[in-house]
Design an enzyme around this catalytic site. Structure first.
Site, PDB file in Angstrom:
ATOM      1  N   TYR A  66      16.821  30.472   2.991  1.00  0.00           N
ATOM      2  CA  TYR A  66      15.693  31.291   3.448  1.00  0.00           C
ATOM      3  C   TYR A  66      15.958  31.842   4.835  1.00  0.00           C
ATOM      4  O   TYR A  66      16.392  31.115   5.733  1.00  0.00           O
ATOM      5  CB  TYR A  66      14.400  30.474   3.464  1.00  0.00           C
ATOM      6  CG  TYR A  66      13.822  30.299   2.076  1.00  0.00           C
ATOM      7  CD1 TYR A  66      13.304  31.394   1.386  1.00  0.00           C
ATOM      8  CD2 TYR A  66      13.819  29.059   1.457  1.00  0.00           C
ATOM      9  CE1 TYR A  66      12.783  31.245   0.115  1.00  0.00           C
ATOM     10  CE2 TYR A  66      13.301  28.895   0.184  1.00  0.00           C
ATOM     11  CZ  TYR A  66      12.778  30.004  -0.481  1.00  0.00           C
ATOM     12  OH  TYR A  66      12.270  29.860  -1.737  1.00  0.00           O
ATOM     13  N   LYS A 125       0.827  -1.219   0.000  1.00  0.00           N
ATOM     14  CA  LYS A 125       0.000   0.000   0.000  1.00  0.00           C
ATOM     15  C   LYS A 125       0.861   1.269   0.000  1.00  0.00           C
ATOM     16  O   LYS A 125       2.033   1.234   0.367  1.00  0.00           O
ATOM     17  CB  LYS A 125      -0.918  -0.009   1.218  1.00  0.00           C
ATOM     18  CG  LYS A 125      -0.180   0.139   2.526  1.00  0.00           C
ATOM     19  CD  LYS A 125      -1.104  -0.008   3.730  1.00  0.00           C
ATOM     20  CE  LYS A 125      -0.290   0.218   4.999  1.00  0.00           C
ATOM     21  NZ  LYS A 125      -0.952  -0.274   6.201  1.00  0.00           N
TER      22      LYS A 125
HETATM   23  C1  LIG Z   1      -0.253  -1.406   6.741  1.00  0.00           C
HETATM   24  C2  LIG Z   1      -0.959  -2.628   7.090  1.00  0.00           C
HETATM   25  C3  LIG Z   1      -0.261  -3.812   7.365  1.00  0.00           C
HETATM   26  C4  LIG Z   1       1.243  -3.908   7.397  1.00  0.00           C
HETATM   27  O1  LIG Z   1       1.754  -3.468   8.632  1.00  0.00           O
HETATM   28  P1  LIG Z   1       3.338  -3.479   8.902  1.00  0.00           P
HETATM   29  O2  LIG Z   1       3.466  -2.984  10.296  1.00  0.00           O
HETATM   30  O3  LIG Z   1       3.919  -2.522   7.924  1.00  0.00           O
HETATM   31  O4  LIG Z   1       3.800  -4.868   8.686  1.00  0.00           O
HETATM   32  C5  LIG Z   1      -0.998  -4.956   7.579  1.00  0.00           C
HETATM   33  N1  LIG Z   1      -2.344  -4.918   7.547  1.00  0.00           N
HETATM   34  C6  LIG Z   1      -3.047  -3.806   7.306  1.00  0.00           C
HETATM   35  C7  LIG Z   1      -4.524  -3.856   7.296  1.00  0.00           C
HETATM   36  C8  LIG Z   1      -2.382  -2.617   7.085  1.00  0.00           C
HETATM   37  O5  LIG Z   1      -3.092  -1.500   6.843  1.00  0.00           O
END
Ligand SMILES: *Cc1c(COP(=O)(O)O)cnc(C)c1O
Length: 348
Positions: free
Chosen positions: A257, A37
């Site tokens: 800046y 994701k």
């Molecule tokens: C982001 C996410 C994960 C992964 O979590 P990590 O701590 O990066 O391993 C697993 N399940 C869901 C539903 C998530 O949103």
């Protein structure tokens, strides 16, 4: 031009490490799914997807339909964690049901995974609503391929972690009961992300069908409990910046800046082509941040560049974001996910 180097061997090494840790303590068929994701945690969705597919990953989790369509040809199963499809979609994309309106929004035959709240109190339906949701899913002709929850206590030594796991065990029982009652195939069950998976594997063994591995695969696992994995993970992404210009300045001259940095001695100074517009957090007078070679990134950085006392053509901004995360009062996830998709990615 700035560049993110992605170490494919490191990604595979991390998956091997996690897989052997889990495999040696759990039922033999726990599937390792990759969480891709948010542009693969800022690493680059297409690049990490290609490495994961080459490794043999079969199931992945992405943010939404838009991310799902970019990788759906590489994996047998892709789940979009949030949102409903916009237009057509491939058969192997599953959407997540958090609410009744999601059931009505999806066409018959769509694969779905049902998210259940096991104690984090963030997303998903309540366990008491299982029967009602499953009846509606079946009636709509959707294909229930998974039931899952998320354990929000995986990083800490909080007993709420185990309460959440027991809640999920009850959820599984209830779903299996309903699967017999209504005659649908038992879905896959999953409740653990990296930290939880490492922990449960060490303690009692994983009984879920699948674990969702995100941060660990990218080389990070900052948890408060002792574990055999954290120290052996390898970072996948490193960020390089290239020189834009170089000048020589005298003592007392000011840079950038508001002239935030004042020279205490004559120095050669260069700017490099990474700024907050590239998703690299803005370095102000409140932060002390260094490149991999220990050069200070001088405050204040700009939208497209920062300054350093050096004249090398290319410098490594990070190979590991842990120190940056500390300096900016955040976690490695946030530093990584912010990296702009427009920075060039190169897989080695
Ligand atoms: C982001 C996410 C994960 C992964 O979590 P990590 O701590 O990066 O391993 C697993 N399940 C869901 C539903 C998530 O949103």
């Amino acid at each position: 031009m700035a560049e993110i180097i992605l170490d494919s061997k490191a990604y595979k090494h991390n998956l091997n490490l996690i897989s052997s840790h889990i495999g040696s303590h759990s039922s033999p068929n726990v599937e390792l799914a990759a969480v891709l994701k948010d542009n693969a945690y800022g690493h680059g969705l297409n690049e990490i997807a290609s490495i994961a597919a080459e490794y043999g990953i079969k199931s992945v989790f992405v943010k939404n339909h838009n991310e799902a369509i970019q990788v759906c040809e590489l994996f047998p199963q892709v789940t979009a964690l949030y949102g409903m499809p916009q237009g057509d979609f491939a058969k192997n994309i599953a959407f997540v049901i958090h609410d009744k309106e999601h059931i009505s929004a999806l066409p018959k035959g769509t694969k779905v995974e049902l998210k259940v709240n096991a104690g984090m109190n963030r997303n998903g339906i309540q366990p008491s609503e299982l029967q009602s949701f499953i009846k509606d899913i079946l009636q709509k002709g959707l294909e229930l391929i998974g039931v899952f929850s998320h354990n929000g206590y995986g990083d800490d030594l909080d007993s709420a972690f185990f309460d959440t796991q027991s809640n999920f065990a009850l959820i599984k029982q209830e779903v299996l009961h309903l699967s017999q009652k209504y005659g649908f195939a038992p879905p896959r069950f999953h409740s653990l992300s990296t930290s939880g998976a490492i922990r449960v594997a060490s303690e009692s063994g994983i009984t879920d069908d699948l674990v969702r591995i995100g941060i660990g695969a990218y080389g990070y696992l900052d948890v408060s409990f002792k574990n055999p994995i954290s120290a052996k993970l390898q970072k996948v992404a490193s960020l390089y910046a290239d020189r834009v210009s170089t000048r020589f300045l005298h003592k007392g001259e000011r840079i950038g800046y508001s002239g935030c940095t004042t020279l205490e001695s004559p120095q050669v100074i260069s700017t490099y082509d990474i700024g907050y517009g590239d998703g690299f957090f803005r370095v102000s007078e409140h932060h002390k941040v260094h490149t991999t070679n220990g050069l200070q990134i001088l405050p204040r950085s700009s939208m497209d560049c920062f300054s350093c006392f050096c004249d090398e053509p290319r410098i490594c901004v990070f190979k590991d974001v842990s120190e940056l995360a500390k300096a900016f009062g955040t976690i490695s996830y946030e530093i990584l996910t912010h990296l702009s998709p427009s920075i060039k990615r190169t897989i080695i």
